[in-house]
Scaffold this motif. Structure first.
Motif, mmCIF file in Angstrom:
data_model
loop_
_atom_site.group_PDB
_atom_site.id
_atom_site.type_symbol
_atom_site.label_atom_id
_atom_site.label_comp_id
_atom_site.label_asym_id
_atom_site.label_seq_id
_atom_site.Cartn_x
_atom_site.Cartn_y
_atom_site.Cartn_z
ATOM 1 N N LEU A 17 0.858 -1.053 -0.090
ATOM 2 C CA LEU A 17 -0.048 -0.089 -0.041
ATOM 3 C C LEU A 17 0.861 1.068 0.129
ATOM 4 C CD1 LEU A 17 -2.985 -0.808 2.277
ATOM 5 C CD2 LEU A 17 -3.024 -0.517 -0.018
ATOM 6 N N LEU A 18 1.769 1.126 0.737
ATOM 7 C CA LEU A 18 2.834 2.472 0.995
ATOM 8 C C LEU A 18 3.657 2.615 -0.484
ATOM 9 C CD1 LEU A 18 3.674 4.611 2.734
ATOM 10 C CD2 LEU A 18 5.603 3.212 3.212
ATOM 11 N N GLY A 19 3.884 1.642 -0.959
ATOM 12 C CA GLY A 19 4.694 1.634 -2.465
ATOM 13 C C GLY A 19 3.564 2.220 -3.427
ATOM 14 N N ILE A 20 2.642 1.742 -3.603
ATOM 15 C CA ILE A 20 1.662 1.872 -4.618
ATOM 16 C C ILE A 20 1.352 3.464 -4.484
ATOM 17 C CG2 ILE A 20 -0.788 1.828 -5.279
ATOM 18 C CD1 ILE A 20 -0.396 -1.320 -5.051
ATOM 19 N N GLY A 21 0.980 3.778 -2.908
ATOM 20 C CA GLY A 21 0.715 5.183 -2.700
ATOM 21 C C GLY A 21 1.696 6.136 -3.154
ATOM 22 N N ILE A 22 2.979 6.153 -2.849
ATOM 23 C CA ILE A 22 3.969 7.015 -3.140
ATOM 24 C C ILE A 22 4.283 6.861 -4.632
ATOM 25 C CG2 ILE A 22 6.282 7.258 -3.011
ATOM 26 C CD1 ILE A 22 6.076 6.378 -0.193
ATOM 27 N N ALA A 23 4.038 5.858 -5.395
ATOM 28 C CA ALA A 23 4.277 5.947 -6.769
ATOM 29 C C ALA A 23 3.333 6.656 -7.481
ATOM 30 C CB ALA A 23 4.255 4.022 -7.251
ATOM 31 N N VAL A 24 2.093 6.288 -6.977
ATOM 32 C CA VAL A 24 0.915 7.216 -7.703
ATOM 33 C C VAL A 24 0.996 8.636 -7.419
ATOM 34 C CG1 VAL A 24 -1.647 7.291 -7.598
ATOM 35 C CG2 VAL A 24 -0.570 5.258 -7.635
ATOM 36 N N TRP A 25 1.455 8.919 -6.151
ATOM 37 C CA TRP A 25 1.605 10.330 -5.871
ATOM 38 C C TRP A 25 2.736 10.996 -6.615
ATOM 39 C CZ3 TRP A 25 5.113 12.290 -1.796
ATOM 40 C CH2 TRP A 25 4.943 13.824 -1.471
ATOM 41 N N LEU A 26 3.800 10.233 -6.761
ATOM 42 C CA LEU A 26 4.832 10.795 -7.764
ATOM 43 C C LEU A 26 4.486 10.857 -9.201
ATOM 44 C CD1 LEU A 26 8.069 8.970 -6.272
ATOM 45 C CD2 LEU A 26 7.499 11.521 -6.126
ATOM 46 N N LEU A 27 3.768 9.909 -9.794
ATOM 47 C CA LEU A 27 3.322 9.910 -11.068
ATOM 48 C C LEU A 27 2.280 11.137 -11.224
ATOM 49 C CD1 LEU A 27 3.260 6.047 -12.029
ATOM 50 C CD2 LEU A 27 5.117 7.758 -12.774
ATOM 51 N N ARG A 28 1.529 11.259 -10.024
ATOM 52 C CA ARG A 28 0.422 12.426 -10.506
ATOM 53 C C ARG A 28 1.077 13.612 -10.540
ATOM 54 N NH1 ARG A 28 -3.564 14.694 -6.859
ATOM 55 N NH2 ARG A 28 -5.172 15.467 -8.280
ATOM 56 N N GLY A 29 2.205 13.817 -9.693
ATOM 57 C CA GLY A 29 2.964 15.103 -9.636
ATOM 58 C C GLY A 29 3.782 15.501 -10.704
ATOM 59 N N PHE A 30 4.269 14.376 -11.430
ATOM 60 C CA PHE A 30 4.976 14.622 -12.838
ATOM 61 C C PHE A 30 4.085 14.749 -13.767
ATOM 62 C CE2 PHE A 30 8.769 12.042 -10.759
ATOM 63 C CZ PHE A 30 9.185 13.238 -10.444
ATOM 64 N N GLY A 31 2.570 14.579 -13.721
ATOM 65 C CA GLY A 31 1.564 14.860 -14.781
ATOM 66 C C GLY A 31 1.424 13.791 -15.554
ATOM 67 N N LEU A 32 1.680 12.522 -15.090
ATOM 68 C CA LEU A 32 1.744 11.449 -16.155
ATOM 69 C C LEU A 32 0.331 10.515 -16.098
ATOM 70 C CD1 LEU A 32 5.286 9.698 -15.712
ATOM 71 C CD2 LEU A 32 4.314 11.177 -17.625
ATOM 72 N N ILE A 33 -0.134 10.692 -14.700
ATOM 73 C CA ILE A 33 -1.510 10.246 -14.462
ATOM 74 C C ILE A 33 -2.213 11.144 -13.743
ATOM 75 C CG2 ILE A 33 -0.996 7.715 -14.597
ATOM 76 C CD1 ILE A 33 -0.548 7.533 -11.660
ATOM 77 N N THR A 34 -2.933 12.097 -14.429
ATOM 78 C CA THR A 34 -3.623 13.098 -13.971
ATOM 79 C C THR A 34 -5.113 12.807 -13.702
ATOM 80 O OG1 THR A 34 -4.242 14.104 -16.025
ATOM 81 C CG2 THR A 34 -2.220 14.812 -14.886
ATOM 82 N N PHE A 35 -5.797 11.604 -14.026
ATOM 83 C CA PHE A 35 -7.026 11.243 -14.044
ATOM 84 C C PHE A 35 -7.335 10.638 -12.497
ATOM 85 C CE2 PHE A 35 -4.779 7.623 -15.685
ATOM 86 C CZ PHE A 35 -5.056 6.475 -15.007
ATOM 87 N N ILE A 36 -6.190 10.431 -11.564
ATOM 88 C CA ILE A 36 -6.550 9.804 -10.278
ATOM 89 C C ILE A 36 -6.883 11.004 -9.275
ATOM 90 C CG2 ILE A 36 -5.475 8.500 -8.458
ATOM 91 C CD1 ILE A 36 -4.161 6.715 -10.600
ATOM 92 N N PRO A 37 -7.875 11.060 -8.736
ATOM 93 C CA PRO A 37 -8.318 12.226 -7.736
ATOM 94 C C PRO A 37 -7.173 11.903 -6.382
ATOM 95 C CG PRO A 37 -10.056 10.664 -7.936
ATOM 96 C CD PRO A 37 -9.001 10.110 -8.816
ATOM 97 N N GLY A 38 -7.018 12.970 -6.063
ATOM 98 C CA GLY A 38 -6.135 13.265 -4.585
ATOM 99 C C GLY A 38 -6.666 12.320 -3.800
ATOM 100 N N GLY A 39 -7.988 12.240 -3.356
ATOM 101 C CA GLY A 39 -8.347 11.402 -2.337
ATOM 102 C C GLY A 39 -8.268 9.954 -2.355
ATOM 103 N N ILE A 40 -8.009 9.398 -3.474
ATOM 104 C CA ILE A 40 -7.513 8.091 -3.540
ATOM 105 C C ILE A 40 -6.193 7.798 -3.136
ATOM 106 C CG2 ILE A 40 -7.218 6.137 -5.468
ATOM 107 C CD1 ILE A 40 -10.141 6.794 -5.073
ATOM 108 N N ILE A 41 -5.295 8.786 -3.312
ATOM 109 C CA ILE A 41 -3.840 8.814 -3.110
ATOM 110 C C ILE A 41 -3.912 8.988 -1.557
ATOM 111 C CG2 ILE A 41 -1.655 9.905 -3.160
ATOM 112 C CD1 ILE A 41 -2.314 10.856 -5.885
#
Length: 64
Positions: A17-41
């Motif tokens: 969970l921690l790895g997926i959360g950090i990976a999604v957070w970083l990818l969203r920050g870089f603008g690669l996956i912008t469709f995931i809402p912040g609440g999910i992270i």
């Protein structure tokens, strides 16, 4: 299920969970996956914290 087996699974779930959360957070920050809402992270990160606390409590306080 023995206590050490349960603790090992909780530790693995915490890491996943921690790895997926950090990976999604970083990818969203870089603008690669912008469709995931912040609440999910936040749910992923808070879920990792909850599982980590549960694993700690299970390891130290439960004496079954």
């Amino acid at each position: 299920m023995s206590q050490s087996s349960l603790n090992r699974r909780l530790t693995q779930l915490f890491g996943i969970l921690l790895g997926i959360g950090i990976a999604v957070w970083l990818l969203r920050g870089f603008g690669l996956i912008t469709f995931i809402p912040g609440g999910i992270i936040w749910l992923l990160l808070l879920g990792a914290i909850a599982v980590g606390i549960l694993g700690y409590v299970q390891k130290t306080w439960w004496r079954f």
